[in-house]
Structures are given as structure tokens and as C-alpha cells.
Design a protein around this motif. Structure first.
Motif, PDB file in Angstrom:
ATOM      1  N   GLU A  94      63.676  34.114  47.176  1.00 25.12           N
ATOM      2  CA  GLU A  94      63.720  35.189  46.353  1.00 25.12           C
ATOM      3  C   GLU A  94      62.751  36.956  46.474  1.00 25.12           C
ATOM      4  N   THR A  95      61.725  36.730  47.081  1.00 23.26           N
ATOM      5  CA  THR A  95      61.144  37.648  46.837  1.00 23.26           C
ATOM      6  C   THR A  95      61.611  38.676  48.358  1.00 23.26           C
ATOM      7  N   ASP A  96      61.840  37.687  48.898  1.00 24.28           N
ATOM      8  CA  ASP A  96      62.878  38.563  50.517  1.00 24.28           C
ATOM      9  C   ASP A  96      63.634  39.627  50.094  1.00 24.28           C
ATOM     10  N   ALA A  98      64.050  40.368  46.661  1.00 24.73           N
ATOM     11  CA  ALA A  98      63.882  41.554  45.829  1.00 24.73           C
ATOM     12  C   ALA A  98      62.838  42.608  46.490  1.00 24.73           C
ATOM     13  N   ARG A 106      60.600  42.397  39.461  1.00 14.93           N
ATOM     14  CA  ARG A 106      61.404  41.650  40.267  1.00 14.93           C
ATOM     15  C   ARG A 106      60.262  41.059  41.127  1.00 14.93           C
ATOM     16  N   GLY A 107      59.786  41.847  42.204  1.00 16.39           N
ATOM     17  CA  GLY A 107      58.887  41.762  43.351  1.00 16.39           C
ATOM     18  C   GLY A 107      57.351  40.819  43.089  1.00 16.39           C
ATOM     19  N   LEU A 110      58.056  37.522  40.564  1.00 12.52           N
ATOM     20  CA  LEU A 110      57.923  36.269  41.933  1.00 12.52           C
ATOM     21  C   LEU A 110      56.813  36.098  42.531  1.00 12.52           C
ATOM     22  N   ASN A 111      55.774  37.553  42.620  1.00  7.33           N
ATOM     23  CA  ASN A 111      54.426  37.389  43.473  1.00  7.33           C
ATOM     24  C   ASN A 111      53.187  35.937  42.637  1.00  7.33           C
ATOM     25  N   LEU A 163      53.021  44.854  49.154  1.00  7.50           N
ATOM     26  CA  LEU A 163      54.129  43.746  48.685  1.00  7.50           C
ATOM     27  C   LEU A 163      54.152  43.019  49.656  1.00  7.50           C
ATOM     28  N   GLN A 167      53.675  39.031  50.701  1.00  9.58           N
ATOM     29  CA  GLN A 167      54.810  38.379  51.427  1.00  9.58           C
ATOM     30  C   GLN A 167      54.524  37.396  52.404  1.00  9.58           C
ATOM     31  N   HIS A 170      52.426  35.299  52.094  1.00 11.73           N
ATOM     32  CA  HIS A 170      53.273  33.683  51.345  1.00 11.73           C
ATOM     33  C   HIS A 170      54.160  32.574  51.735  1.00 11.73           C
TER      34      HIS A 170
END
Length: 199
Positions: A94-96, A98, A106-107, A110-111, A163, A167, A170
Motif C-alpha cells: 500500500e505504501t508503494d 501511495a 497516506r504515505g 502507512l510509514n 519516504l 520504503q 521497509h
């Protein structure tokens, strides 16, 4: 955490009771709790002030946070729950999305969710309690990074690039978690959290 109170600013229970439209009793209780957590400093002349954090203080806080989150992810990988692995994977995917959409709000959410998902899955209550206290201190120092990013296009671009780096970390942490690589995932989490102190 909204930045309504600046570091070093004096806090008076009577003023905040008036601002919030409540009696002084709940305000005093809140002040007492914040003082116990190290966020407020009691003044010799009476009252309290919001603690001033130096860059050195923040590095120390993040070093503690990094060690605790590394311990949390170690316990999670030892538990071997596939449900947790799937939950972390969903957050990463989902972060990808965003990031592709440049959806900073949203990013940002989600982070935070990535870290909370792992910590929540850790069954060690002492790790959770200590991390909770640290996070409150970090939030008070930092204020809201997202608000700053939304102030200008330039700030937004800087935030988005940071971010993307987070990511990538992550994704690597997720891959090590999914593969059950305990030592690797522990090191990756420690290094990742420690590196975000300058964001």
C-alpha cells in the motif's frame, strides 16, 4: 503533538484549563503524567515548561528506539506468524501505491503503520511500554513532519524522496522477515530506525 506548545514554553494549569474549557484537576493530572514521562520540566519558580530537546537528545532517543524495535522484530520473526508477515506485506504494498500517487498523507500514515504492525505483533509488553514512552517524546520534539511537507512543493518533494528511502528499507525488512532471517531483519530494523533521526 500539533505544535501548540513550543519547547521551553511555560505551562500553567490555570491557562490550559481555560483554553480547554475544563477544571484545573484534569489539566494538573495531565501535567503530572507528562512530567513523569520527561516531557515537562518542573520549574523552581512554580509551574512547568516543555522540555527542550537538543540534537544529541534526539540521537539518544533514536538509538533507544532502534534497539527496542530491533528487539521487537526479532521476537516477531522468532514467533513465525504468517498472519503478521501478510499484514506487513500489505502495508508495504500500500505504501508503494501511495508513493506512486505522491499521496504524502497516506504515505505518512502507512510509514507509521509499518512500525506499529511489527511492534503490535511483538508479545513482549516491556518492549511495547518503553517504545510507547519514547514515541511520545519524539512526537513532542518533532511536531508534525507531514504539515511541514505540505507547506510548499519543494518541501513535499523532499519529504517524498525521504519516504522512498524509508520504503526501500521497509521492503528489505519485510523480505528478511518473510524469509525468517532473524539476524538480518534485526540488523536492518536497527539501522533503519537509527538512520531516520535526521529526517
Amino acid at each position: 503533538t500539533k505544535g501548540d506548545i513550543k519547547p521551553g514554553e511555560r505551562i500553567k494549569d490555570s491557562e490550559w484549563a481555560t483554553k480547554l474549557g475544563v477544571s484545573r484537576t484534569p489539566v494538573r493530572e495531565a501535567i503530572r503524567k507528562l512530567s513523569q514521562e520527561g516531557l515537562l520540566i518542573e520549574l523552581r519558580t512554580g509551574g512547568y515548561e516543555l522540555r527542550r530537546f537538543t540534537p544529541r537528545d534526539l540521537r539518544h532517543l533514536y538509538r533507544c528506539r532502534a534497539a527496542l524495535e530491533a528487539a521487537a522484530v526479532r521476537e516477531v520473526v522468532q514467533a513465525g506468524s504468517q498472519a503478521v508477515v501478510r499484514a506487513v506485506e500489505q502495508v508495504v504494498n500500500e505504501t508503494d501505491d501511495a508513493i506512486v500517487k505522491a499521496d504524502l498523507k497516506r504515505g505518512f500514515e502507512l510509514n507509521t503503520k509499518f512500525h506499529h504492525t511489527i511492534v503490535d505483533a511483538c508479545e513482549n509488553p516491556f518492549i511495547k511500554e518503553m517504545l510507547s514512552s519514547l514515541q511520545r517524546m519524539i512526537r513532542f520534539y518533532r511536531g508534525n513532519a507531514l504539515n511541514k511537507a505540505q507547506e510548499s512543493t519543494e518541501e513535499a518533494e523532499v519529504y517524498l524522496e525521504r519516504l522512498k528511502i524509508k520504503q526501500a528499507h521497509h521492503r528489505a525488512i519485510f523480505n528478511a522477515l518473510a524469509a525468517g532471517k532473524e539476524e538480518l531483519v534485526t540488523k536492518l530494523m536497527n539501522d533503519h530506525v537509527a538512520s531516520t533521526v535526521d529526517d
